[in-house]
Design an enzyme around this catalytic site. Structure first.
Site, PDB file in Angstrom:
ATOM      1  N   SER A   1      -6.709 -17.166  22.562  1.00 30.33           N
ATOM      2  CA  SER A   1      -5.818 -18.639  22.543  1.00 30.33           C
ATOM      3  C   SER A   1      -5.004 -17.372  21.943  1.00 30.33           C
ATOM      4  O   SER A   1      -3.327 -18.045  21.414  1.00 30.33           O
ATOM      5  CB  SER A   1      -6.159 -19.392  23.107  1.00 30.33           C
TER       6      SER A   1
ATOM      7  N   GLU B   1     -11.362 -29.747  15.007  1.00 32.14           N
ATOM      8  CA  GLU B   1      -9.653 -29.589  14.278  1.00 32.14           C
ATOM      9  C   GLU B   1      -9.542 -30.221  12.560  1.00 32.14           C
ATOM     10  O   GLU B   1      -8.312 -29.921  11.793  1.00 32.14           O
ATOM     11  CB  GLU B   1      -8.663 -30.446  14.807  1.00 32.14           C
TER      12      GLU B   1
ATOM     13  N   PHE C   1      -3.638 -29.903  19.863  1.00 30.87           N
ATOM     14  CA  PHE C   1      -4.135 -30.194  18.503  1.00 30.87           C
ATOM     15  C   PHE C   1      -4.665 -30.277  17.199  1.00 30.87           C
ATOM     16  O   PHE C   1      -5.314 -31.117  16.676  1.00 30.87           O
ATOM     17  CB  PHE C   1      -6.237 -29.261  19.411  1.00 30.87           C
TER      18      PHE C   1
END
Length: 322
Positions: free
Chosen positions: A46, A67, A92
């Site tokens: 992505s 994350e 995120f």
């Protein structure tokens, strides 16, 4: 703007995915500087980093869907002399790792570049959990953080080059939604500096990111009605170009801000805070006032008044109140 800037009505120009400019700039920078590394949260695809991974397999660190670890690892890499570009969906990156961004990066003044991919409402069909409309407001509240919202691929690449050459924390929004080119190839990004992309003395529209081209299209509509709108591009929300905002407040009937972000605490909030302190004037803030529902990014921008028609109507309404 220089004569080499793209010409013709903004709505008719070809459109580009800024992630392509991001990954090309990152690869070019990595080729020039061995200290540059990528850090991702299982988001190679992505983030369009497949080619980077192939070219620099030992300089892309994938921490998986973690994350907080991702930002902590980046801070450690920066402490060891590397220049990490952290690439993750903005929703995120900024929400899950906010404490690490605050403590490990900003407070510690680490040379970490946070790249919020697909920000705003780019993941439109996935709904409110994936919309990233709060990221600018959250990060504006953190000291020592430069916040950059590029409007086209040229500005995205220029912001990347600036970030790589400048010590300290930075957050760059990298658009997924295709946008037309606005700037010439020789454009140079300067933090804290607004760009007058269209001049005018009747009303001012201040915008950035994916909405800037819509603001320019609105100004074209207003010109057909005899209203000359000044359009200011504000690529850095922090630091803000206070002088440009105050000049606009003094010289035009008022200011309309338009951004792919919440109406609370983003570009509109920064502009409103500035005029209240320095030169009060009418300010109308276009943005997202709620948890935006599911729908394409274009549909959602139109829903919240950020179509060219909607921005133009807001400017007309502001002028009627003068």
């Amino acid at each position: 703007m220089p004569a080499t800037a793209p010409q013709g009505p903004i709505s008719d120009r070809p459109r580009f995915d800024c992630r392509n400019a991001y990954v090309k700039a990152l690869a070019d920078l990595a080729q020039e500087d061995h200290r540059i590394v990528g850090v991702v949260n299982d988001s190679v695809g992505s983030s369009k980093l497949d080619a980077f991974k192939k070219a620099f397999p030992d300089r892309l660190i994938n921490v998986g869907i973690a994350e907080q670890d991702m930002v902590g690892v980046a801070a450690g890499l920066a402490n060891g002399g590397r220049i990490p570009f952290v690439s993750a969906a903005s929703s995120f990156l900024t929400a899950r790792a906010l404490e690490q961004i605050k403590a490990d990066v900003a407070y510690s003044n680490r040379n970490v570049k946070l790249c919020g991919m697909s920000p705003g409402m780019a993941y439109g069909e996935l709904g409110p959990t994936h919309h990233s409309i709060e990221d600018i407001a959250w990060l504006r509240a953190i000291d020592n953080m430069t916040i950059i919202v590029p409007a086209d691929p040229v500005e995205t690449a220029a912001a990347m080059r600036w970030a790589a050459a400048t010590e300290g924390p930075a957050f760059i929004r990298v658009s997924r939604m295709s946008v037309p080119e606005i700037y010439p190839e020789d454009y140079e990004f300067v933090p804290g500096k607004a760009i007058t992309v269209r001049d005018g003395d009747d009303v001012t529209i201040i915008s950035n990111g994916t909405v800037l081209w819509r603001a320019l299209a609105a100004a074209e509509q207003l010109a057909a009605d005899g209203i000359e709108a000044r359009v200011l591009s504000m690529p850095t929300v922090k630091p803000l170009d206070v002088d440009a905002v105050v000049t606009a407040a003094r010289e035009t009937a008022g200011i309309v801000t338009a951004e792919e972000a919440t109406v609370a605490g983003g570009l509109g909030g920064a502009v409103a805070e500035t005029v209240v302190r320095h030169h009060p004037t009418r300010v109308d803030i276009l943005g997202v006032p709620e948890f935006a529902p599911t729908g394409s990014a274009g549909f959602l921008l139109d829903r919240y008044g950020m179509s060219p028609d909607g921005i133009a109507d807001k400017a007309r309404g502001l002028m009627r109140r003068t």
